[in-house]
Enzyme design. Structure first.
Site, short mmCIF file in Angstrom:
data_model
loop_
_atom_site.label_atom_id
_atom_site.label_comp_id
_atom_site.label_asym_id
_atom_site.label_seq_id
_atom_site.Cartn_x
_atom_site.Cartn_y
_atom_site.Cartn_z
N ARG A 124 -0.41 30.28 111.81
CA ARG A 124 -1.51 30.75 110.96
C ARG A 124 -2.63 31.37 111.79
O ARG A 124 -3.62 31.82 111.22
CB ARG A 124 -2.07 29.58 110.17
CG ARG A 124 -1.61 29.53 108.71
CD ARG A 124 -2.29 28.35 108.08
NE ARG A 124 -2.35 28.38 106.66
CZ ARG A 124 -1.52 27.70 105.85
NH1 ARG A 124 -0.53 27.02 106.34
NH2 ARG A 124 -1.72 27.74 104.55
N ARG A 163 -0.60 26.38 89.90
CA ARG A 163 0.39 25.66 90.72
C ARG A 163 0.30 24.15 90.46
O ARG A 163 -0.79 23.59 90.38
CB ARG A 163 0.15 25.94 92.20
CG ARG A 163 1.01 25.07 93.10
CD ARG A 163 1.23 25.64 94.46
NE ARG A 163 0.04 25.69 95.28
CZ ARG A 163 0.02 26.18 96.53
NH1 ARG A 163 1.13 26.68 97.05
NH2 ARG A 163 -1.08 26.20 97.22
N ARG A 183 -10.09 29.48 101.22
CA ARG A 183 -8.79 29.62 101.89
C ARG A 183 -8.41 31.09 102.04
O ARG A 183 -7.83 31.48 103.05
CB ARG A 183 -7.72 28.86 101.11
CG ARG A 183 -7.92 27.36 101.17
CD ARG A 183 -6.97 26.63 100.26
NE ARG A 183 -5.60 26.67 100.71
CZ ARG A 183 -4.56 26.34 99.97
NH1 ARG A 183 -4.74 25.95 98.73
NH2 ARG A 183 -3.36 26.37 100.46
P1 ADP Z 1 2.59 29.35 99.16
O1 ADP Z 1 3.66 28.47 99.76
O2 ADP Z 1 2.58 30.74 99.72
O3 ADP Z 1 1.23 28.72 99.21
P2 ADP Z 1 3.92 28.76 96.62
O4 ADP Z 1 5.36 29.08 96.93
O5 ADP Z 1 3.56 27.33 96.50
O6 ADP Z 1 2.93 29.54 97.63
O7 ADP Z 1 3.56 29.55 95.27
C1 ADP Z 1 2.26 29.43 94.69
C2 ADP Z 1 2.38 29.30 93.17
O8 ADP Z 1 2.84 30.53 92.62
C3 ADP Z 1 3.36 28.23 92.74
O9 ADP Z 1 2.86 27.61 91.57
C4 ADP Z 1 4.65 29.01 92.45
O10 ADP Z 1 5.46 28.37 91.47
C5 ADP Z 1 4.11 30.35 91.96
N1 ADP Z 1 4.91 31.50 92.39
C6 ADP Z 1 5.60 31.66 93.55
N2 ADP Z 1 6.22 32.86 93.60
C7 ADP Z 1 5.91 33.49 92.42
C8 ADP Z 1 6.25 34.76 91.84
N3 ADP Z 1 7.01 35.65 92.50
N4 ADP Z 1 5.72 35.05 90.63
C9 ADP Z 1 4.94 34.15 89.97
N5 ADP Z 1 4.60 32.95 90.43
C10 ADP Z 1 5.07 32.61 91.65
P1 AMP Z 2 -0.20 25.02 102.84
O1 AMP Z 2 0.56 23.92 102.20
O2 AMP Z 2 0.65 25.85 103.78
O3 AMP Z 2 -0.95 25.87 101.85
O4 AMP Z 2 -1.29 24.32 103.79
C1 AMP Z 2 -2.30 23.51 103.25
C2 AMP Z 2 -3.40 23.31 104.27
O5 AMP Z 2 -2.87 22.63 105.44
C3 AMP Z 2 -4.05 24.59 104.83
O6 AMP Z 2 -5.08 25.08 103.98
C4 AMP Z 2 -4.59 24.07 106.18
O7 AMP Z 2 -5.77 23.32 106.03
C5 AMP Z 2 -3.49 23.10 106.63
N1 AMP Z 2 -2.46 23.80 107.44
C6 AMP Z 2 -1.15 23.97 107.13
N2 AMP Z 2 -0.52 24.65 108.10
C7 AMP Z 2 -1.45 24.92 109.06
C8 AMP Z 2 -1.44 25.62 110.30
N3 AMP Z 2 -0.30 26.18 110.77
N4 AMP Z 2 -2.59 25.70 111.00
C9 AMP Z 2 -3.71 25.14 110.56
N5 AMP Z 2 -3.82 24.50 109.39
C10 AMP Z 2 -2.70 24.37 108.63
#
Ligand code: ADP
Ligand code: AMP
Length: 214
Positions: free
Chosen positions: A88, A127, A171
């Site tokens: 990240r 989500r 974020r």
């Molecule tokens: P990230 O891991 O990048 O933080 P997630 O995979 O958790 O994102 O997705 C964020 C939210 O958006 C979840 O609630 C997921 O179900 C939804 N989501 C993921 N991909 C899509 C898509 N292509 N279209 C609509 N909603 C999506």
């Molecule tokens: P995520 O589930 O990937 O959205 O991560 C949730 C939170 O965990 C982020 O907002 C950061 O606070 C922390 N985090 C996850 N991965 C990293 C990373 N590679 N470096 C720093 N913080 C992280």
């Protein structure tokens, strides 16, 4: 096959990483999931990470890098892995490259799931995450069969603390300042691939498979 998922928080990295991991039988390694598991277990690492996560800030590089290098050196990762949420920052990417270089390996693909900020706010507020298994759903785009209950394990679904709109804004700012520069980093290394993350989940996955199987 060593794959990195890039993209804003909520772009769909986790959703796609899970599908990639299933299709290619490689582990899905999510640093966010690792931190959340540590928070749940009440470990020292979890306590330290929580303070940053709740504010929507990044956990310091020194708490993240060794953890990932250790995880990817485990036996189940020997044929590859999909990293979700790591790296990240540029120093994290450099630490990963340095660790791989030592064993004569390198990242094969950095996949940027591209979604504009406006869509992200909507994605995050809808989500829902399972408190037991970490499974992720969306109230509109990927609903569970029974509202509030995880399809996979029957656990309770919650809105993550860091998915509250105010935290999401922070974020996104953190993403643009610290993570987006990785797009240039991996473009330079000729491994960046971009997919349109605003498409439905199945189409995004088809595009990713097209990239991985050229
Ligand atoms: P990230 O891991 O990048 O933080 P997630 O995979 O958790 O994102 O997705 C964020 C939210 O958006 C979840 O609630 C997921 O179900 C939804 N989501 C993921 N991909 C899509 C898509 N292509 N279209 C609509 N909603 C999506
Ligand atoms: P995520 O589930 O990937 O959205 O991560 C949730 C939170 O965990 C982020 O907002 C950061 O606070 C922390 N985090 C996850 N991965 C990293 C990373 N590679 N470096 C720093 N913080 C992280």
């Amino acid at each position: 096959m060593k794959i990195i998922m890039l993209g804003a928080p909520g772009a769909g990295k986790g959703t796609q990483a899970k599908k990639i991991a299933e299709k290619y039988a490689i582990p899905h390694i999510s640093t966010g999931d690792i931190f959340r598991a540590n928070i749940k277990e009440g470990t020292e690492l979890g306590k330290k990470a929580k303070a940053y996560m709740d504010k929507g800030e990044l956990v310091p590089d020194e708490l993240v890098c060794d953890l990932v290098v250790d995880r990817i050196s485990q036996a189940d990762a020997k044929n590859g892995y999909v990293l979700d949420g790591f790296p990240r920052t540029i120093p994290q990417a450099e630490a990963l490259d340095a660790a791989l270089e030592k064993i004569n390996e390198k990242v094969d693909f950095a996949i940027d799931v591209d979604v504009p900020d406006d869509n992200i706010i909507n994605r995050m507020s809808g989500r829902r995450a399972c408190v037991s298994c970490g499974g992720t759903y969306h109230v509109e785009f990927n609903p569970t069969k029974v509202e509030g209950v995880c399809d996979a394990c029957g656990g309770k679904l919650i809105l993550r603390d860091d998915d509250q709109p105010e935290t999401v804004k922070n974020r996104l700012e953190v993403y643009h300042a610290q993570t987006q520069p990785l797009i240039a980093y991996y473009t330079e290394k000729n491994i960046l691939k971009t997919v349109d993350g605003t498409q439905d989940m199945a189409k995004v996955f088809t595009d990713i498979v097209g990239i991985l199987e050229v």
